[in-house]
Structures are given as C-alpha cells and as structure tokens.
Design an enzyme around this catalytic site. Structure first.
Site, PDB file in Angstrom:
ATOM      1  N   GLU A 147       0.835  -1.198   0.000  1.00  0.00           N
ATOM      2  CA  GLU A 147       0.000   0.000   0.000  1.00  0.00           C
ATOM      3  C   GLU A 147       0.871   1.249   0.000  1.00  0.00           C
ATOM      4  OE1 GLU A 147      -4.196  -1.204   2.208  1.00  0.00           O
ATOM      5  OE2 GLU A 147      -2.748   0.026   3.269  1.00  0.00           O
ATOM      6  N   CYS A 148       0.701   2.091  -0.984  1.00  0.00           N
ATOM      7  CA  CYS A 148       1.314   3.416  -1.049  1.00  0.00           C
ATOM      8  C   CYS A 148       2.849   3.324  -0.986  1.00  0.00           C
ATOM      9  CB  CYS A 148       0.747   4.322   0.033  1.00  0.00           C
ATOM     10  SG  CYS A 148       0.982   6.086  -0.295  1.00  0.00           S
ATOM     11  N   ALA A 149       3.445   3.447   0.188  1.00  0.00           N
ATOM     12  CA  ALA A 149       4.894   3.297   0.299  1.00  0.00           C
ATOM     13  C   ALA A 149       5.330   1.938  -0.218  1.00  0.00           C
ATOM     14  CB  ALA A 149       5.333   3.474   1.752  1.00  0.00           C
TER      15      ALA A 149
END
Length: 495
Positions: free
Chosen positions: A371-373
């Site tokens: 997720e994201c990072a």
C-alpha cells in the site's frame, strides 16, 4: 453487558487549532494521574496515533466510519478500550467536517461529530484563542446548537496570549454556558516538526518525539482541570467488542479462494478441503504461515487491527525493517504498508540483498500486499534510487498532495480481492509513478469530475496500489491473503 469505557472527544472549530498537542498531552497527563487511557484518532490518520500511543503506553487506534462502516465503530472502540478506565478520542479537521460528497445532512460522514454520536461521548472543543475576544461567544453558540445530537461539554482555550486575554475569553464562554476546562499559553517550542504529509512519525523522530510528548504532558497537567475532564467523560456504546477471530468466523463462508484467476483449483478454492479441517477456517492445516510485515522508520503507516486479523487468521506475523533486515525465515506472505520511503530511499536501495530476495520471491508467486509506500518500494526506482523492480514503474516525489476517500472497485483477481469487489479506501501521498509499463490495474473509481480513474497494479500474486484500506472494514481480504500465504508455504515445503 459491561458498560462502555467513558470517553471525551477532543474536537476543534477548524484544523490547526492544536487538537494533537492537547489530546496527546491530555492522554499523558491522565495516565500520570493514574488512569489507564485508551487513545483513539478519528479518520485515517496514521501519524497522530503514534504520539497518542507514546503518551498512553498502548497502541493508538483509529475510528473511521468511512473505511470500516459506522456499525463497526462502537465495537472497535470497545476492543481498543479493553483494560482501560478512560478514553481520549482526537477528532479530525473541524468538528462537523467530513466526507464532502457523502450527501446532505448536518453530520458529515467520517466527521468527529459522527463518531462522537456513535460513541455517545461528550465533545471538548479546543479553540485557538489567537485573534479571539468577546465574539468567541457567538462561535461557541453556533457549535453548541448546530446539531442537538452532539453534546458540547466544555472548552479548552489554546494559545492564550495573557491573563487579561484569558479573562475575556472565559467570560465569553460563560455567556453561552460552557465551562472552561483549561487554558494553555502560547508556547512555540511545543510545535512538532512536520513535512509534506503532516507530523514526522514517532519512529523517525526518536528521542525528540519522546521529549515533545513529555512537554505536552507537562503543559496539559499544569493548565487543564484533569478531574473535570475525567468527570465529564461518558459513553453509551451498545453491543459487543470487536474481535478479530469472531470477525473472521463471520465471513468464513464468503471466503472463496486466495489468489488470482487461473491459480485456483476446480473448486475455485486453493485451500479446498484443507481449510475445512483447520482450526482457523481461513488457513490449511499445518504450520502457521509466516507473514512478514515491513516496519521501521520507512514504513510506519498501519492499523493495529491488521496484525491482529492476520494472527487470528492463522498467520505468524513477523515485523522486519527493510532498511536493515533480510526477510524473516520461511516468509510466505509479505505486507509492505504505507510510510515515507522517499525520506529513506538511499538506505532502502543500499539493502540490495533484501531487494533481490523480494523480487525473486514475488516472481515465484509470493503473495504481496503493498500500500502506497509499498507500491513505491516495489517499483523499479524511487527518486533515482533502485528499488525491488517488481512493478514496471519508476516513482518520484511529486508537486502536489493527493488526498481523499475513494469508492473503488477491484479490476482484477488478487490474493486479497476478487475482480468486481467494491472497497472503500483512502489516498494520502505526494509521490507519483512515471514511465509505467502496461500493468493490470488494481483499482478503478470515478474522480471528483466524474471521469474514470485506474490505479495500482496486480501482477502474479502481487497487489500494489496507492489506496489505503482498513482491514477491519473487509476481513475477507485478510482471510484470503493468509490462505494464499499458507498455500505458498506448502509449495515451498514440497519443493
């Protein structure tokens, strides 16, 4: 049924009023006074709960009706408040601010006001006193009467300029019948360091974060009537506490496979009869599969319920730091949550053995939830630094912030979701992907202008995207992911 732990909800007329300073200091001061304090944050914020947790000596948790559904908020509150005698809930933005496109009505979805109503808890309004005088009475009158379902129990004046200023403001509060529970002076040295996504996380800020929390605790203890705050607290929450095991048992009949199309057997369920024989209905019998969760300074964004659900589903959760560590032995599933990899890209790139290991295992079918990072870590590069290269894309720090809730639909089967499944998530990043290949997209939704948006990537057993989800809002995804990890572990044992 045991009565709910009483709570106070810390709100404000607007962002920037000092809610985090006050809530964190209040948690620390109440703890020092002998209370066992449960800390909560309204909304999808990952950073403030770290400061709350440091002050409370227990994990800070989130209460987000948008991501988990309003019906789950009371149970999650009861779960997070177990073993405590008091709770402090820090609000988000202004008291009545929430999801803008959620429809008409005075109480916006995801707002502090909504959560206060779901808990039946009183609101303490933190007012930034700079620039206020007698007219504060009119502002408070508006907040106290805007909606009868929200009980405004008192006011804390923040950043008061002088004794005379405090006297004027107290008189204004008295005019509208609201008690002043405290008055904090202006102290610039308590301003916490921040960057593009808000405060610097506790894990990264280290000793200065501990010092800041101690200073906030001292400030609140000296200038807030703690006994009055504790006496004000209340809650009328009904129902049982949320339980990760029960949440998984409730959804077990709906778990239908753990990986993408083409990987399931003829029954559509790679676990097959093994799942039915297991003590954990989501996981085949045998050794608990190791699910590695990235942590450390670069990957700090996560919900406590995520690890709890993984463990309840049958996984053995092992946290590791990608800045320093290899993958835990026998890793059968990998979770790379959000955080600030752009601040640590050089050190992440320097751990080349880990990058190679992640790439090799992903190619071999390791279930990965990024997720994201995590998406950035799986890209080819981040700001020119080599990353794992699992996703055919390069990433860089971007010119503007992307922020908001999304009503998304899964565009492909993955170890977590089936194509066509609808999920509510949240974006919060200031990076962007460049020079992407042509991946199978993970999510689709409509932008604010009505145009279709596609985002993320699904490749093999890897699901990577910018979208943050709350596992308590969709335990099915955790059950399926753990099943996929168990299946991957079984293939490794048999190899």
């Amino acid at each position: 049924m045991v009565s709910a732990v009483p709570a106070v909800v810390i709100a404000a007329p607007a962002s920037g009023s000092g809610k985090t300073t006050l809530a964190t200091g209040l948690i620390g001061a109440l703890r020092r006074a002998g209370h066992r304090v449960a800390p909560f944050k309204v909304g999808p914020d990952y950073i403030d709960p770290g400061y709350h947790g440091l002050a409370a000596g227990r994990p800070g948790r989130n209460l987000d009706p948008v991501l988990v559904g309003a019906g789950r908020v009371p149970g999650l509150y009861r779960h997070g408040a177990r073993g405590c005698d008091l709770a402090v809930v820090e609000g988000v933005m202004g008291l009545f601010d929430g999801r803008i496109d959620a429809g008409a009505g005075p109480i916006a979805e995801g707002s502090t006001a909504q959560v206060a109503g779901l808990l039946g808890a009183p609101v303490v309004l933190v007012v930034d006193a700079r620039g206020h005088s007698q007219s504060l009475a009119a502002l408070l009158h508006g907040f106290a009467t805007y909606d009868s379902g929200v009980r405004l129990g008192g006011v804390i004046l923040n950043r008061v300029g002088s004794e005379r200023h405090e006297q004027v403001l107290r008189a204004a509060c008295e005019r509208v019948g609201l008690p002043v529970l405290g008055a904090l002076p202006r102290l610039a040295e308590l301003e916490l360091p921040s960057r593009h996504l808000g405060l610097i996380p506790v894990v990264e800020h280290g000793a200065p974060a501990h010092a800041a929390v101690a200073a906030m605790t001292e400030l609140v203890a000296a200038h807030v009537d703690l006994a009055a705050v504790a006496a004000l607290a209340g809650a009328t929450v009904r129902g049982e506490a949320w339980d990760p095991g029960a949440a998984l048992r409730d959804i077990a009949p709906r778990v239908s496979g753990a990986s993408g199309a083409g990987q399931a057997g003829s029954s559509g369920d790679p676990a097959g009869g093994a799942r039915r024989r297991s003590a954990h209905p989501e996981v085949p019998s045998g050794e608990r599969p190791v699910v590695a969760v990235a942590g450390g300074p670069a990957f700090t964004f996560g919900y406590a319920e995520h690890r709890e659900l993984l463990a309840a589903a049958g996984a053995r959760v092992e946290v590791f730091d990608p800045l320093l560590d290899p993958l835990p032995p026998a890793t059968a599933g990998l979770v790379v949550p959000g955080g600030f990899p752009e601040e640590h890209a050089e050190r992440l790139a320097a751990n080349t053995p880990l990058l190679g290991e992640v790439a090799a295992l992903a190619a071999a079918g390791l279930p990965v939830h990024a997720e994201c990072a995590g998406l950035l870590y799986l890209a080819r590069s981040l700001d020119g630094h080599r990353m794992a290269g699992v996703i055919d894309a390069d990433a860089e720090f971007g010119p503007r912030l992307t922020l908001g809730y999304r009503d998304a639909v899964a565009l492909a089967d993955s170890p977590l979701w089936r194509a066509g499944q609808r999920v509510r998530g949240h974006e919060f990043h200031r990076t962007r992907l460049l020079r992407t290949g042509a991946p199978v997209r993970a999510w689709g939704w409509r932008g604010s202008d009505g145009r279709p948006v596609t985002e993320g990537a699904v490749t093999g057993a890897v699901h990577a995207s910018y979208l943050h989800t709350h596992p308590a809002g969709d335990p099915t995804a955790i059950a399926r992911f753990t099943t996929a990890a168990a299946a991957f572990a079984a293939t490794r044992i048999g190899a």
